[in-house]
Design an enzyme around this catalytic site. Sequence first.
Site, mmCIF file in Angstrom:
data_model
loop_
_atom_site.group_PDB
_atom_site.id
_atom_site.type_symbol
_atom_site.label_atom_id
_atom_site.label_comp_id
_atom_site.label_asym_id
_atom_site.label_seq_id
_atom_site.Cartn_x
_atom_site.Cartn_y
_atom_site.Cartn_z
ATOM 1 N N ASP A 153 1.684 -3.813 -9.815
ATOM 2 C CA ASP A 153 1.384 -5.187 -10.228
ATOM 3 C C ASP A 153 1.988 -5.045 -11.689
ATOM 4 O O ASP A 153 2.322 -6.032 -12.509
ATOM 5 C CB ASP A 153 0.230 -5.767 -10.118
ATOM 6 C CG ASP A 153 -0.382 -5.759 -8.595
ATOM 7 O OD1 ASP A 153 0.938 -5.465 -7.731
ATOM 8 O OD2 ASP A 153 -1.506 -5.477 -8.223
ATOM 9 N N SER A 178 -11.284 -17.760 -23.500
ATOM 10 C CA SER A 178 -10.057 -18.129 -22.426
ATOM 11 C C SER A 178 -10.163 -19.788 -22.526
ATOM 12 O O SER A 178 -11.227 -20.386 -22.443
ATOM 13 C CB SER A 178 -10.478 -17.675 -21.221
ATOM 14 O OG SER A 178 -9.867 -18.357 -20.043
ATOM 15 N N ALA A 233 -5.651 -14.795 -5.415
ATOM 16 C CA ALA A 233 -4.831 -15.151 -4.196
ATOM 17 C C ALA A 233 -3.846 -13.976 -3.748
ATOM 18 O O ALA A 233 -2.974 -14.021 -3.086
ATOM 19 C CB ALA A 233 -4.028 -16.162 -4.776
ATOM 20 N N LEU A 239 -1.762 -12.696 -6.191
ATOM 21 C CA LEU A 239 -0.765 -12.755 -7.117
ATOM 22 C C LEU A 239 -0.732 -11.913 -8.201
ATOM 23 O O LEU A 239 0.040 -12.488 -9.116
ATOM 24 C CB LEU A 239 -0.070 -14.239 -7.127
ATOM 25 C CG LEU A 239 -0.047 -15.103 -5.662
ATOM 26 C CD1 LEU A 239 0.355 -16.523 -6.265
ATOM 27 C CD2 LEU A 239 1.051 -14.415 -5.305
ATOM 28 N N HIS A 255 0.864 -1.083 -0.021
ATOM 29 C CA HIS A 255 -0.059 -0.020 0.075
ATOM 30 C C HIS A 255 0.868 1.172 -0.174
ATOM 31 O O HIS A 255 0.451 2.303 0.525
ATOM 32 C CB HIS A 255 -0.843 -0.137 1.082
ATOM 33 C CG HIS A 255 -1.959 -1.004 1.063
ATOM 34 N ND1 HIS A 255 -3.263 -0.729 0.437
ATOM 35 C CD2 HIS A 255 -2.043 -2.420 1.225
ATOM 36 C CE1 HIS A 255 -3.960 -1.815 0.630
ATOM 37 N NE2 HIS A 255 -3.330 -2.763 0.707
ATOM 38 N N THR A 256 2.119 1.066 -0.561
ATOM 39 C CA THR A 256 2.871 2.202 -0.634
ATOM 40 C C THR A 256 3.056 2.749 -2.308
ATOM 41 O O THR A 256 3.419 3.966 -2.541
ATOM 42 C CB THR A 256 4.297 1.892 -0.570
ATOM 43 O OG1 THR A 256 4.734 0.696 -1.093
ATOM 44 C CG2 THR A 256 4.411 1.651 1.150
HETATM 45 C C1 GLA Z 1 -2.844 -4.617 -4.687
HETATM 46 C C2 GLA Z 1 -2.622 -3.523 -5.746
HETATM 47 C C3 GLA Z 1 -1.475 -2.757 -5.864
HETATM 48 C C4 GLA Z 1 -0.883 -2.508 -4.327
HETATM 49 C C5 GLA Z 1 -1.083 -3.568 -3.331
HETATM 50 C C6 GLA Z 1 -0.540 -3.340 -2.209
HETATM 51 O O1 GLA Z 1 -2.231 -5.662 -5.240
HETATM 52 O O2 GLA Z 1 -3.075 -3.875 -7.045
HETATM 53 O O3 GLA Z 1 -1.232 -1.735 -6.609
HETATM 54 O O4 GLA Z 1 -1.519 -1.473 -3.998
HETATM 55 O O5 GLA Z 1 -2.551 -4.089 -3.510
HETATM 56 O O6 GLA Z 1 0.599 -3.070 -1.830
#
Ligand code: GLA
Length: 383
Positions: A176, A72, A127, A129, A39-40
């Site tokens: 991500d 898919s 999950a 990921l 969450h940064t």
């Molecule tokens: C999810 C979001 C990311 C990030 C994380 C927490 O994965 O997609 O952008 O904020 O949570 O670090």
Amino acid sequence: VTNVERRAQRLSSAFLTAYRRNAQGVWSAPGRVNLIGEHTDYNDGLVLPVAIDRETLVAAAVRDDDLVRCRSLDLPGGADIRLSDLGPDTAPGWPAYVLGVLWALRETGAELPGLDLLLASDVPVGAGLSSSAALEAAVALCAAELCGATLGRTELAVAARRAENEAVGAPVGIMDQMAALHGRGDCALLLDCRSLQVRPIPLQLDAAGLDLLVINTRVTHAHADGEYASRRQACARAAAALGVSALRDAGLDAVEQRLDGELRRRARHVVTEIERVTHTAEALERHEHDALGPLFASSHASMRDDFQISCPELDLAVESAVRAGAVAARMTGGGFGGCAVAFVPTDLTGAAGAVVRSAFAAQGFSEPDLFLVEPADGARRMM
Ligand code: GLA
């Protein structure tokens, strides 16, 4: 022939069956596990994800009309849509990710052709990921290459995040998508979410005698989306109260002195977590893997107590992994369920799995899914 190459071959054959024509190519993009920096990203801070050897594949061929079709191998449904009808809200369900990326690419000026697309993924869904970012990144690279757009990987990540924010409606940061596009085998990525600069940090797991273990609690919190959005809002309120544009710019003293209660705790997590990312990257660069334990432990405590995004299953996964010999463990991802990540000495991995499983059984929690991951390259063309 690697596992993912075999999967690409199979997908290419399935494409022929589905569309009665040959695929022009197959592209892949990885999921990710975040080592530290939670969450940064949406606070303009630092994160340290690793792209992993779980991938989403897309087989594709250009059409000579303006139709886009997507299907898919894993999920029912799909979409058939004219390019001119693409918008930020063209489809519900998983096709929103695909069509959202195509829409976001068109918004950058890319001249997309009609496309036939077929997807397959082995990134576990739900999950934490980043199966969604893997899907977005694979489609973004595929579509950009097929239309000859000269977009760099960071620009593709920005388009993919826009798709997720506006077409899917998830207010996520950019970690991500950047991980899925910039991943490097054997490396974590130190990503500055303000400048979007990426520095690969070699992990050298083999030399260190460590495995990277993922413990999927299989818990999915029904209100996770709302909780994520409320954490974002709290961070924005804290930044405004401190008079900074993002919590990246806030100091711990100001947080402690000028904020109270919940806002203070939320901001304290973000400010201290950004520091921990820097220290973790430094420890990895110096091969001081022992230093990771305290950093991961305080990150987990901060997420549990200050940011309040953990849950009993995640706490138990971390506690039992450490008890079983992990040198470092913490929950990873958005929180409220999903996975924990741990560095475990290779000779202890098997036994550690048994300890974690029996700890879950003793609490009456359902059986977690444990697996090792390897750092992987970012999105690429497979064939
Ligand atoms: C999810 C979001 C990311 C990030 C994380 C927490 O994965 O997609 O952008 O904020 O949570 O670090």
